[in-house]
Design a protein around this motif. Structure first.
Motif, PDB file in Angstrom:
ATOM      1  N   ASP A  38      14.733 -76.777  45.377  1.00  0.00           N
ATOM      2  CA  ASP A  38      16.031 -76.106  45.536  1.00  0.00           C
ATOM      3  C   ASP A  38      16.062 -74.742  44.854  1.00  0.00           C
ATOM      4  N   LEU A  71      17.658 -77.426  54.951  1.00  0.00           N
ATOM      5  CA  LEU A  71      19.105 -77.331  54.729  1.00  0.00           C
ATOM      6  C   LEU A  71      19.784 -77.263  56.085  1.00  0.00           C
ATOM      7  N   TYR A 108      23.113 -76.327  57.947  1.00  0.00           N
ATOM      8  CA  TYR A 108      24.295 -75.509  57.679  1.00  0.00           C
ATOM      9  C   TYR A 108      25.223 -75.523  58.884  1.00  0.00           C
TER      10      TYR A 108
END
Length: 345
Positions: free
Chosen positions: A210, A251, A253
């Protein structure tokens, strides 16, 4: 521009005028009346346009009702037995799905004019979605449309099923339906249909620690700039290219701008977006962020922003959870949730 006829020039009978008034009183007093507008059931609009009471009355007197709408005002809250529609029944799925599709463009969109004009690919896809939302699941089906059935099945899959299980169930359901059924053949076509609603997401490569996103200015990088961790899992040949390897972390989104636009496209939510400036409580209790000191301090610090109550104020929160705990899978998700604080509690 054609001149609008006066009431004396309209050749509707006294009996028909009285019947229209009964319909208008019923429709505009029902909860399905949104923002003082209803779907106009005249012969030309055919329930596609949201209009106020004066325009609907004029359309009905000039054009008359659409075919077979005199028996039951289903889109305006009446049941076959003369009572009101129960909104949480399974028979209302089709209506709610059509409302969702109509909300994409808002209540003032001119459907008739749009269909007559040359359409680009986006417009064609949208009207195809509109047709799917109105098309019965099979000839004679009254409880589910093609779109509402697919949305229901995908929701069940998200909660309880694997990809293979969903494919098997879909085939079994299709074998039980009449030959005229419109249910898609597989999971791919189900997702493709719902994707047209515009509620998709964007995949962004991420560092497994991350530290960073491989996005925009970092899009061409393959290692983390903080600790040098690889972006991809190496394959058997130890090659680390995008085509030959698997990402460590992704990720997902949900584009924020499109979702915020949707709040103002829907007539049901648009009126609530300025609620905080009109109806917030003044009892001294903290019932909503608008009652707090931070909100009031922000208004004083940004007077130009505060003058427009429709400006969007966002709250952000995040937490981890394991959506697959019942399957004993040691996998967790960290969701970042952005909440529009304009909306009432």
């Amino acid at each position: 521009m054609a001149r609008r006829k006066s009431n004396t020039e309209i050749g509707a009978t006294t009996e028909f005028r009285a019947g229209c008034q009964v319909f208008l009183d019923f429709a505009y007093s029902h909860p399905k009346c949104v923002n003082k507008k209803i779907r106009c059931p005249c012969w030309k609009c055919k329930k596609n346009n949201y209009l106020d009471i004066n325009i609907v009355n004029y359309h009905l007197l000039v054009n008359g009702f659409m075919r077979n709408y005199e028996e039951c005002w289903g889109a305006h809250g009446q049941r076959r037995d003369g009572g009101f529609t129960v909104h949480n029944s399974s028979s209302s799925n089709n209506h709610r799905m059509n409302e969702m599709v109509h909300d994409i463009v808002g209540p003032d969109f001119d459907w008739e004019q749009a269909r007559e004009q040359p359409m680009n690919s986006d417009a064609k896809n949208f009207f195809k979605l509109l047709d799917d939302g109105s098309e019965p699941l099979w000839d004679g089906c009254t409880k589910q449309s093609k779109l509402s059935a697919v949305a229901t099945l995908l929701n069940i899959k998200a909660d309880h099923m694997s990809h293979e299980c969903f494919e098997s169930l879909l085939k079994a359901i299709k074998s039980m339906l009449p030959d005229s059924d419109k249910l898609p053949e597989n999971y791919y076509y189900c997702k493709k249909m719902v994707k047209k609603l515009g509620i998709g997401y964007q995949k962004i490569d991420a560092c497994p620690n991350d530290c960073m996103l491989f996005y925009m200015e970092n899009e061409n990088m393959t290692k983390c700039t903080v600790y040098g961790h690889d972006q991809f899992r190496p394959n058997k040949e130890r090659v680390t290219t995008k085509k030959s390897t698997i990402l460590f972390k992704i990720l997902r989104y949900f584009p924020l701008t499109d979702l915020l636009k949707r709040l103002y496209m829907s007539s049901r939510t648009a009126e609530h977006m300025s609620w905080h400036a009109k109806s917030s409580t003044k009892d001294g209790e903290l019932n909503h962020p608008a009652d707090g000191k931070a909100w009031k301090y922000f208004d004083l610090a940004h007077l130009e922003f505060e003058l427009e109550p429709r400006n969007v104020r966002l709250g952000l929160s995040t937490d981890g959870f394991n959506p697959f705990g019942h399957s004993s899978v040691p996998y967790s998700c960290w969701s970042v949730i952005v909440t529009p604080d304009n909306l009432p509690p």
